[in-house]
Design a protein around this motif. Structure first.
Motif, PDB file in Angstrom:
ATOM      1  N   TYR A  32       0.811  -1.213   0.000  1.00 14.01           N
ATOM      2  CA  TYR A  32       0.000   0.000   0.000  1.00 14.01           C
ATOM      3  C   TYR A  32       0.850   1.270   0.000  1.00 14.01           C
ATOM      4  O   TYR A  32       0.318   2.375   0.096  1.00 14.01           O
ATOM      5  N   TYR A  44       2.662   0.247  -4.333  1.00 11.19           N
ATOM      6  CA  TYR A  44       1.233   0.417  -4.602  1.00 11.19           C
ATOM      7  C   TYR A  44       0.911   0.364  -6.099  1.00 11.19           C
ATOM      8  O   TYR A  44      -0.123  -0.183  -6.493  1.00 11.19           O
ATOM      9  N   VAL A  56      -1.861  -2.191  -7.630  1.00  8.54           N
ATOM     10  CA  VAL A  56      -3.012  -1.822  -8.466  1.00  8.54           C
ATOM     11  C   VAL A  56      -2.947  -2.538  -9.808  1.00  8.54           C
ATOM     12  O   VAL A  56      -3.959  -3.036 -10.310  1.00  8.54           O
ATOM     13  N   LEU A  78      -7.475  -3.842  -4.842  1.00  9.19           N
ATOM     14  CA  LEU A  78      -8.699  -3.048  -4.752  1.00  9.19           C
ATOM     15  C   LEU A  78      -8.727  -2.081  -3.572  1.00  9.19           C
ATOM     16  O   LEU A  78      -9.633  -1.260  -3.480  1.00  9.19           O
ATOM     17  N   VAL A  79      -7.763  -2.180  -2.664  1.00 19.16           N
ATOM     18  CA  VAL A  79      -7.743  -1.280  -1.511  1.00 19.16           C
ATOM     19  C   VAL A  79      -7.259   0.095  -1.935  1.00 19.16           C
ATOM     20  O   VAL A  79      -6.307   0.226  -2.708  1.00 19.16           O
ATOM     21  N   GLU A  80      -7.947   1.132  -1.455  1.00 15.71           N
ATOM     22  CA  GLU A  80      -7.544   2.521  -1.674  1.00 15.71           C
ATOM     23  C   GLU A  80      -7.071   3.061  -0.326  1.00 15.71           C
ATOM     24  O   GLU A  80      -7.880   3.541   0.466  1.00 15.71           O
ATOM     25  N   GLU A  99      -5.552   5.584   1.326  1.00 24.14           N
ATOM     26  CA  GLU A  99      -5.878   6.857   1.975  1.00 24.14           C
ATOM     27  C   GLU A  99      -7.381   6.999   2.204  1.00 24.14           C
ATOM     28  O   GLU A  99      -7.831   7.345   3.285  1.00 24.14           O
ATOM     29  N   GLY A 100      -8.154   6.747   1.180  1.00 28.81           N
ATOM     30  CA  GLY A 100      -9.599   6.893   1.308  1.00 28.81           C
ATOM     31  C   GLY A 100     -10.201   5.893   2.271  1.00 28.81           C
ATOM     32  O   GLY A 100     -11.069   6.242   3.083  1.00 28.81           O
ATOM     33  N   ASP A 101      -9.740   4.647   2.205  1.00 24.21           N
ATOM     34  CA  ASP A 101     -10.285   3.621   3.094  1.00 24.21           C
ATOM     35  C   ASP A 101      -9.868   3.855   4.540  1.00 24.21           C
ATOM     36  O   ASP A 101     -10.652   3.612   5.463  1.00 24.21           O
ATOM     37  N   CYS A 148      -7.827  -4.928   5.462  1.00 21.17           N
ATOM     38  CA  CYS A 148      -7.373  -4.782   4.069  1.00 21.17           C
ATOM     39  C   CYS A 148      -6.750  -6.076   3.557  1.00 21.17           C
ATOM     40  O   CYS A 148      -7.077  -6.550   2.455  1.00 21.17           O
ATOM     41  N   ARG A 160     -16.475  -3.400  -4.268  1.00 19.11           N
ATOM     42  CA  ARG A 160     -15.421  -3.576  -5.275  1.00 19.11           C
ATOM     43  C   ARG A 160     -15.290  -5.026  -5.701  1.00 19.11           C
ATOM     44  O   ARG A 160     -14.846  -5.316  -6.806  1.00 19.11           O
TER      45      ARG A 160
END
Length: 258
Positions: free
Chosen positions: A36, A40, A44, A49-51, A53-55, A77, A112
């Motif tokens: 992450y 990262y 991707v 599928l993990v985001e 900062e947003g998650d 995650c 997702r």
């Protein structure tokens, strides 16, 4: 220097970390998984599928106890990544939603992966029926929530909200339901044991049950329920180093890979 003074110096220099050294937590930095951070782009590119900062913002939003509990966030995650990678079938579920911090993250992951998330809670705090004689002082805790507030926060796409007393509300879950991730965060013995009895046989091979508060020493009922339930099961539980000492079980009666 006398032997006594040497001993005193060694004890001072190597003293265990305790609450009497208030800055020890601030002096240590949490390690973020490389997938992450520096890797990262590769993550991707390979379908991650993990985001981060947003998650992470979803997880921590509005709750101080979540703000620094990145071990718990990253556990969710990594478990989500693994069931996606290995195509473990089934839904996601959470029993014990409160204000929806972990639910908001699980909902994002479920969408997702095109799965359904089931959220079960009274949305009114602890039912008095679940409090034993040593827990009566907990009456009224976690009432600072509501079904509508959590719906507004989490969103309703791919998410089923089930309000009421569990296990009675289990009748509202699909009869043939199978689960890839179940997060149990209901603190007390009665709902914890009921959740394990219900969800364990419905876990897909390779699926995960995460049980919050097991080792925190704040919620004795959670620890008792987990210990009793898994005493005769082929799986054990693995402790995680998060704030409230979650444990995780993976359904492994047979290996599940594709």
């Amino acid at each position: 220097m006398s032997l006594l003074n040497v001993a005193r110096k060694l004890l001072k220099d190597n003293a265990p970390v305790t609450e009497s050294t208030p800055d020890w937590k601030a002096e240590r930095k949490f390690s973020h998984p490389e997938r992450y951070t520096k890797n990262y782009a590769k993550y991707v590119a390979t379908g991650g599928l993990v985001e981060p900062e947003g998650d992470a913002a979803r997880f921590a939003n509005g709750l101080d106890s979540h703000n620094g509990d990145m071990a718990r966030f990253y556990s969710l995650c990594l478990v989500s990544d693994l069931v996606a990678k290995q195509k473990v079938p089934g839904h996601f579920a959470e029993l014990g939603v409160w204000q929806g911090n972990t639910a908001e993250v699980l909902a994002a992951f479920a969408r997702r992966q095109q799965r359904t998330l089931y959220l079960l809670d009274t949305f009114e705090g602890f039912p008095d029926a679940d409090l034993d004689l040593n827990e009566k002082h907990l009456s009224g805790i976690f009432k600072d929530t509501s079904l509508e507030a959590v719906k507004n926060r989490v969103g309703e796409e791919g998410t089923v909200f089930i309000k009421g007393y569990f296990p009675e509300t289990a009748a509202q879950l699909p009869d043939d339901g199978q689960y890839a991730i179940v997060h149990i965060d209901c603190d007390l013995y009665v709902p914890m044991i009921a959740a394990l009895e219900y969800f364990y046989p419905r876990m897909a091979p390779g699926g995960f049950i995460l049980m919050h508060d097991y080792g925190s020493l704040c919620w004795d009922g959670a620890e008792k329920a987990v210990d009793e339930f898994f005493a005769d099961k082929p799986e054990g539980v693995m402790p995680l180093p998060d704030l409230c000492s979650t444990v995780v079980m993976r359904k492994n009666k047979k290996a599940y890979y594709r």
